[in-house]
Write an enzyme that holds these catalytic residues in place. Structure first.
Site, PDB file in Angstrom:
ATOM      1  CG  ASP A   1      -2.062   0.955   1.117  1.00 27.43           C
ATOM      2  OD1 ASP A   1      -3.207   0.499   0.999  1.00 27.43           O
ATOM      3  OD2 ASP A   1      -1.816   2.186   1.147  1.00 27.43           O
TER       4      ASP A   1
ATOM      5  CG  HIS B   1      -6.780  -2.830   3.179  1.00 22.64           C
ATOM      6  ND1 HIS B   1      -6.070  -1.666   2.972  1.00 22.64           N
ATOM      7  CD2 HIS B   1      -8.013  -2.607   2.652  1.00 22.64           C
ATOM      8  CE1 HIS B   1      -6.859  -0.782   2.360  1.00 22.64           C
ATOM      9  NE2 HIS B   1      -8.035  -1.326   2.147  1.00 22.64           N
TER      10      HIS B   1
ATOM     11  CG  HIS C   1      -8.740  -2.901  -2.368  1.00 26.54           C
ATOM     12  ND1 HIS C   1      -9.653  -2.166  -3.094  1.00 26.54           N
ATOM     13  CD2 HIS C   1      -8.561  -2.241  -1.208  1.00 26.54           C
ATOM     14  CE1 HIS C   1     -10.007  -1.096  -2.385  1.00 26.54           C
ATOM     15  NE2 HIS C   1      -9.371  -1.120  -1.237  1.00 26.54           N
TER      16      HIS C   1
ATOM     17  CD  GLN D   1     -14.771  -0.415  -2.696  1.00 25.96           C
ATOM     18  OE1 GLN D   1     -15.937  -0.678  -2.373  1.00 25.96           O
ATOM     19  NE2 GLN D   1     -14.169  -0.979  -3.737  1.00 25.96           N
TER      20      GLN D   1
ATOM     21  CG  ASN E   1     -12.115  -0.778   3.994  1.00 23.97           C
ATOM     22  OD1 ASN E   1     -12.399  -1.346   5.038  1.00 23.97           O
ATOM     23  ND2 ASN E   1     -10.995  -0.089   3.828  1.00 23.97           N
TER      24      ASN E   1
HETATM   25  P1  5GP Z   1      -9.727   1.453   0.440  1.00 24.91           P
HETATM   26  O1  5GP Z   1      -9.890   2.698   1.242  1.00 24.91           O
HETATM   27  O2  5GP Z   1     -10.398   1.574  -0.902  1.00 24.91           O
HETATM   28  O3  5GP Z   1     -10.127   0.214   1.188  1.00 24.91           O
HETATM   29  O4  5GP Z   1      -8.188   1.270   0.207  1.00 24.91           O
HETATM   30  C1  5GP Z   1      -7.494   1.777  -0.884  1.00 24.91           C
HETATM   31  C2  5GP Z   1      -6.031   1.696  -0.556  1.00 24.91           C
HETATM   32  O5  5GP Z   1      -5.309   1.909  -1.756  1.00 24.91           O
HETATM   33  C3  5GP Z   1      -5.556   2.745   0.450  1.00 24.91           C
HETATM   34  O6  5GP Z   1      -4.983   2.096   1.564  1.00 24.91           O
HETATM   35  C4  5GP Z   1      -4.524   3.549  -0.333  1.00 24.91           C
HETATM   36  O7  5GP Z   1      -3.428   3.937   0.448  1.00 24.91           O
HETATM   37  C5  5GP Z   1      -4.126   2.609  -1.460  1.00 24.91           C
HETATM   38  N1  5GP Z   1      -3.725   3.248  -2.685  1.00 24.91           N
HETATM   39  C6  5GP Z   1      -4.390   4.238  -3.347  1.00 24.91           C
HETATM   40  N2  5GP Z   1      -3.743   4.570  -4.470  1.00 24.91           N
HETATM   41  C7  5GP Z   1      -2.654   3.767  -4.535  1.00 24.91           C
HETATM   42  C8  5GP Z   1      -1.588   3.638  -5.483  1.00 24.91           C
HETATM   43  O8  5GP Z   1      -1.507   4.320  -6.491  1.00 24.91           O
HETATM   44  N3  5GP Z   1      -0.645   2.697  -5.209  1.00 24.91           N
HETATM   45  C9  5GP Z   1      -0.694   1.915  -4.088  1.00 24.91           C
HETATM   46  N4  5GP Z   1       0.292   1.021  -3.931  1.00 24.91           N
HETATM   47  N5  5GP Z   1      -1.679   2.005  -3.200  1.00 24.91           N
HETATM   48  C10 5GP Z   1      -2.646   2.927  -3.409  1.00 24.91           C
END
Ligand code: 5GP
Ligand code: ZN
Length: 113
Positions: free
Chosen positions: A30, A101, A99, A93, A86
């Protein structure tokens, strides 16, 4: 999907530190880690969210789940870890590509924020 950031990572159009990959899924660090180990497990196929998983995705989702312990072992999470998915606005999300985590190397708390 052409404007999806995780599809771009899966297609190697934008860089990420990949910790596991096979023909159906990829796991990468991440960008904003919330624990010493914070990896995202995604299907290469674009599925927007948990709500968009179809019966025909059973094998794919099962495959990802079956790989969790292997990836956790590779990342030396022998003391345990947390797997988080999420979904939607209330689930916080922010990236609309399914995805999970995988978080580890620190003691988690409950309930989550
Ligand atoms: P969500 O909030 O949708 O469950 O999690 C999305 C995750 O994607 C977040 O933890 C965020 O830090 C990660 N993320 C967003 N953009 C990028 C990216 O361009 N590269 C990587 N490696 N992680 C990302
Ligand atoms: Zn996508």
């Amino acid at each position: 999907m052409s404007d999806c950031i995780f599809c771009k990572i899966a297609n190697k159009e934008i860089p990420a530190t990949i910790v596991y990959e096979d023909q159906d899924m990829i796991a990468f660090n991440d960008l904003e880690p919330q624990a010493p180990v914070h990896v995202l497990l995604i299907p290469k196929k674009h599925i927007e969210s948990m709500d968009d998983i179809k019966d025909s995705d059973k094998e794919l989702i099962g495959h990802i789940m079956c790989k969790v312990k292997e990836i956790a072992s590779k990342l030396e999470l022998e003391n345990g870890y947390r797997l988080v998915g999420n979904c939607g606005e209330d689930g916080y999300q922010t990236v609309m590509h399914l995805h999970f985590h995988l978080l580890g190397k620190r003691k988690m708390t409950w309930p989550p924020g």
